[in-house]
Design a protein around this motif. Structure first.
Motif, PDB file in Angstrom:
ATOM      1  N   SER A 218       0.960  -1.159  -0.125  1.00  0.00           N
ATOM      2  CA  SER A 218       0.127  -0.224   0.138  1.00  0.00           C
ATOM      3  C   SER A 218       0.762   1.105  -0.123  1.00  0.00           C
ATOM      4  O   SER A 218       2.029   1.244   0.588  1.00  0.00           O
ATOM      5  N   ALA A 219       0.459   2.460  -0.752  1.00  0.00           N
ATOM      6  CA  ALA A 219       0.986   3.646  -0.691  1.00  0.00           C
ATOM      7  C   ALA A 219       0.647   4.634   0.310  1.00  0.00           C
ATOM      8  O   ALA A 219       1.196   5.623   0.615  1.00  0.00           O
ATOM      9  N   ASP A 220      -0.435   3.928   1.072  1.00  0.00           N
ATOM     10  CA  ASP A 220      -1.015   4.942   2.196  1.00  0.00           C
ATOM     11  C   ASP A 220       0.273   5.431   3.213  1.00  0.00           C
ATOM     12  O   ASP A 220       1.206   4.582   3.445  1.00  0.00           O
ATOM     13  N   PRO A 221       0.393   6.618   3.739  1.00  0.00           N
ATOM     14  CA  PRO A 221       1.484   7.255   4.322  1.00  0.00           C
ATOM     15  C   PRO A 221       1.485   6.348   5.858  1.00  0.00           C
ATOM     16  O   PRO A 221       2.679   6.109   6.165  1.00  0.00           O
ATOM     17  N   LYS A 222       0.411   5.921   6.191  1.00  0.00           N
ATOM     18  CA  LYS A 222       0.710   5.163   7.459  1.00  0.00           C
ATOM     19  C   LYS A 222       1.359   3.817   7.407  1.00  0.00           C
ATOM     20  O   LYS A 222       2.221   3.301   8.102  1.00  0.00           O
ATOM     21  N   MET A 223       1.137   3.109   6.221  1.00  0.00           N
ATOM     22  CA  MET A 223       1.597   1.825   5.938  1.00  0.00           C
ATOM     23  C   MET A 223       3.187   2.108   5.442  1.00  0.00           C
ATOM     24  O   MET A 223       3.890   1.045   5.889  1.00  0.00           O
ATOM     25  N   VAL A 224       3.374   3.076   4.844  1.00  0.00           N
ATOM     26  CA  VAL A 224       4.907   3.562   4.465  1.00  0.00           C
ATOM     27  C   VAL A 224       5.568   3.733   5.736  1.00  0.00           C
ATOM     28  O   VAL A 224       6.820   3.147   6.022  1.00  0.00           O
TER      29      VAL A 224
END
Length: 704
Positions: A218-224
């Protein structure tokens, strides 16, 4: 980390094994009127109201925010314990169970026991697990031989054999953390989806240290952010274990896991039975999943004579096997070392244990503090000696009277559910006949199994916690393998009695209601029927309903995966499911994150249908009499408030985000709003058009 397949095969009440011959309720689904007759007014006046009035915010309009109305003060005043990522009704019941287990284990540890007895095993396990001084003094020495196996890998054949040696059975798939991450695959042993009556080993995708593939992709900032922290954690854990060149190894491990995640089936595909029923022969492994030396793998896994397998994640097996061929041996060796340490951090030195908690507990779930060692020992006992502890727990803390009362409620709710099915006007008679057959042949276990697990093969040391974990894993694996090829045991339990949960087993057409959940705030023998039917009754109805949700409805009364629907019937069923999914899609705990109505659909269907069946059973228990008013609340009001209060939930942001992103269960505050779909709720609280939760009659989802 084994992907969460099993919420499809084991359909659980919440996101929180033994052998039994459970009673089959198909022979008598008649309500036991002697046990369910309404109490007299004099008796009612002395009964606890059941609902927690102090938890409510009476100034909130029920039709605007029913969750706050039922739980508002509780939300304001309740603190999440420092060693927890969330709190709620399930934790209340868990803590009471934990108190009982603490007392029980303390007595066992103090007493003398015959060598080789379950009591001695429990005492020895607890002593070794809580002796952190001895664990720290031993350092990494207990694990040296296991880690050395990985360093000697010199070929793909060697690697395949080690992967086979490490294969373990996924026996607690409802746990908050998955079983054994140190292999590309896990197995789960039960009746095959395409082999009715025949028990097979299911091959499942595995190999990830983060909860699932989206954490890597995922590219979601939280996932990053989590990925970055995970890469740092890998390096830190290797350093703590004294592994050289930790940074380079961590880079290799993380890069390999990203490729493993890319090969995994998506969650949607993983929960789609139509994509999971493949049966592979031994030859299919070589043809469909080249890359692994399957002769070496299956031989080391003690499965070389097994003629067929349930390839639940067949496509993923193909991709994962290809990685064995394409990726360097050094990357695999590093990956094996890290995951072995990560999987056993709790029985390795405190520096390792603390580093593991800092990531897995705090970063992933937001939990500030590690649980005390004695409480963690109780959890570990449940994992490795769960039936032995459960037998002692049930004998001491679950009276026969509670078992009888809950069994009566189960009978009544099964009967109510059957009546609802019989009354459906949209279902074809042939489909209805199949549905009723499923209702009438359900096997229900209440409290504890009839037969208990034998642990004679499990040697437990009073001084070596690491060895106890390794031995326990091997014994459990052998226990699961022993079921292969034998007739399915419809009464097999997949939970221990002390667990605060409940489960539906669609391949067995069976339900388990452990003793752990049959206590306040879910069940109170002293409270009136309205509360108990709204609380534990809705849980019972939920589990019954799982047999007819979007997953359970794919199985017939024998547990075989078979389409027993007419196209028109299934279209009507799917239409209602789509409407319910849209309801839950609208719930947003964060501005950037909504509940996934499709992901949570099975649980939400079970909530709607289960609550409706529990409501019907409650009214049947009144035998035509008017429910008494207690504390100013009508019976229907107590029923619905009791339901909402069982879903009182407070979660740390990190845990809430993880739940919404990855779990098939919606957060409790939204499950409480299931009431919007029952006409009786509108009458009970005078909910009118214009109220925020109001749904027009045609928009209320009615399933079963």
């Amino acid at each position: 980390m084994t992907d969460r397949l099993i919420p499809a095969l084991l359909l659980s009440t919440t996101v929180l094994a033994g052998l039994t011959a459970c009673g089959d309720n198909s022979q008598d689904n008649t309500a036991k009127t002697s046990d369910t007759a309404p109490k007299t007014e004099a008796v009612v006046a002395q009964m606890p109201i059941g609902i927690n009035v102090a938890a409510m915010t009476a100034t909130v309009k029920p039709g605007d925010d029913f969750y706050a109305y039922a739980n508002g003060e509780w939300m304001k005043t309740t603190e999440i314990p420092a060693d927890r990522s969330s709190t709620g009704a399930f934790l209340v019941a868990f803590q009471e169970t934990e108190k009982h287990k603490t007392s029980l284990i303390a007595e066992l540890v103090k007493a003398e026991h015959a060598t080789g007895s379950d009591a001695a095993r429990i005492a020895n396990f607890y002593k070794a697990y809580t002796d952190t001084a001895a664990i720290d003094a031993a350092g990494m020495k207990p694990a040296e031989a296991d880690l050395a196996r990985y360093e000697t890998i010199a070929s793909k054949q060697d690697l395949s054999a080690v992967l086979g040696q490490n294969l373990r059975a996924d026996v607690d798939p409802l746990n908050a953390t998955d079983f054994y991450t140190e292999n590309l695959f896990g197995i789960f042993v039960t009746q095959g989806l395409a082999t009715p009556g025949e028990v097979l080993p299911y091959f499942l995708q595995g190999g990830l240290g983060l909860p699932e593939r989206e954490y890597y992709l995922s590219a979601d900032p939280k996932m990053v952010e989590i990925r970055t922290a995970y890469r740092a954690y890998i390096e830190a854990l290797l350093k703590d274990a004294g592994i050289s060149d930790a940074a380079t190894r961590a880079d290799r491990i993380f890069a390999l896991e990203h490729k493993i995640a890319s090969a995994h089936a998506s969650r949607a595909d993983s929960e789609d039975f139509t994509k999971a029923a493949a049966v592979w022969s031994r030859a299919d492994f070589d043809a469909k999943a080249p890359g692994i030396d399957w002769t070496a793998f299956l031989g080391a896994a003690q499965l070389s004579e097994q003629p067929k397998f349930a390839a639940y994640h067949g496509a993923a097996m193909t991709g994962l096997s290809a990685l064995v061929a394409s990726e360097p041996l050094d990357a695999w060796k590093d990956w094996l070392v890290f995951h072995h340490i990560n999987s056993h951090a709790d029985v390795l030195p405190s520096t390792i244990d603390n580093t593991a908690f800092a990531f897995n507990g705090t970063k992933l779930s937001g939990t500030p503090e590690q649980r005390s060692r004695d409480k963690r020992a109780l959890a570990a006992l449940d994992e490795y000696l769960g039936d032995a502890v459960g037998q002692a727990y049930a004998e001491q803390y679950f009276p026969a009277s509670a078992k009888a009362e809950v069994s009566t409620m189960v009978d009544n709710i099964v009967l109510a559910f059957g009546k609802r099915v019989a009354a459906l006007d949209w279902m074809d008679p042939a489909t209805k006949k199949e549905a009723l057959a499923k209702v009438n042949t359900m096997a229900v276990g209440v409290g504890y199994p009839e037969k208990w697990r034998n642990y004679d093969a499990y040697t437990v040391s009073p001084t070596n916690a690491y060895a106890n974990a390794i031995n326990g894993e091997k014994v459990e694996y052998a226990h699961q393998l022993a079921k292969i090829g034998k007739p399915m045991d419809k009464g097999e339990w997949w939970m221990t009695p002390q667990v605060v949960n409940a489960v539906n087993l669609p391949v067995q057409n069976a339900l388990n209601f452990p003793a752990g959940i049959l206590q306040p705030p879910f069940f109170d023998a002293k409270a009136d029927a309205a509360y108990n039917y709204g609380a534990i009754g809705a849980v019972i109805g939920h589990e019954i309903s799982h047999s007819f949700d979007n997953n359970g409805a794919a199985f017939d009364s024998t547990g075989a995966m078979r389409n027993w629907w007419t196209p028109a019937d299934f279209a009507q069923f799917a239409k209602q499911g789509e409407a319910l999914a849209k309801q839950f899609d609208a719930y947003a705990p964060f501005p950037d994150l909504h509940v996934n109505g499709k992901l949570t659909l099975g649980e939400n269907i079970a909530d709607v249908a289960g609550l409706a069946a529990a409501y019907d059973a409650y009214h049947a228990s009144l035998q035509g009499k008017e429910a008494p008013v207690i504390g100013g609340f009508t019976g229907d009001q107590r029923f619905f408030i009791g339901f909402a209060q069982t879903w009182a939930t407070k979660m740390r942001d990190e845990a809430l985000r993880a739940r919404v992103a990855t779990d098939g269960h919606a957060p409790g505050m939204y499950r409480a709003l299931t009431v919007r779909n029952l006409d009786a709720w509108y009458t009970a609280f005078d909910v009118q058009p214009g109220d925020k939760l109001y749904l027009a009659p045609e928009d209320r989802v009615k399933i079963w």
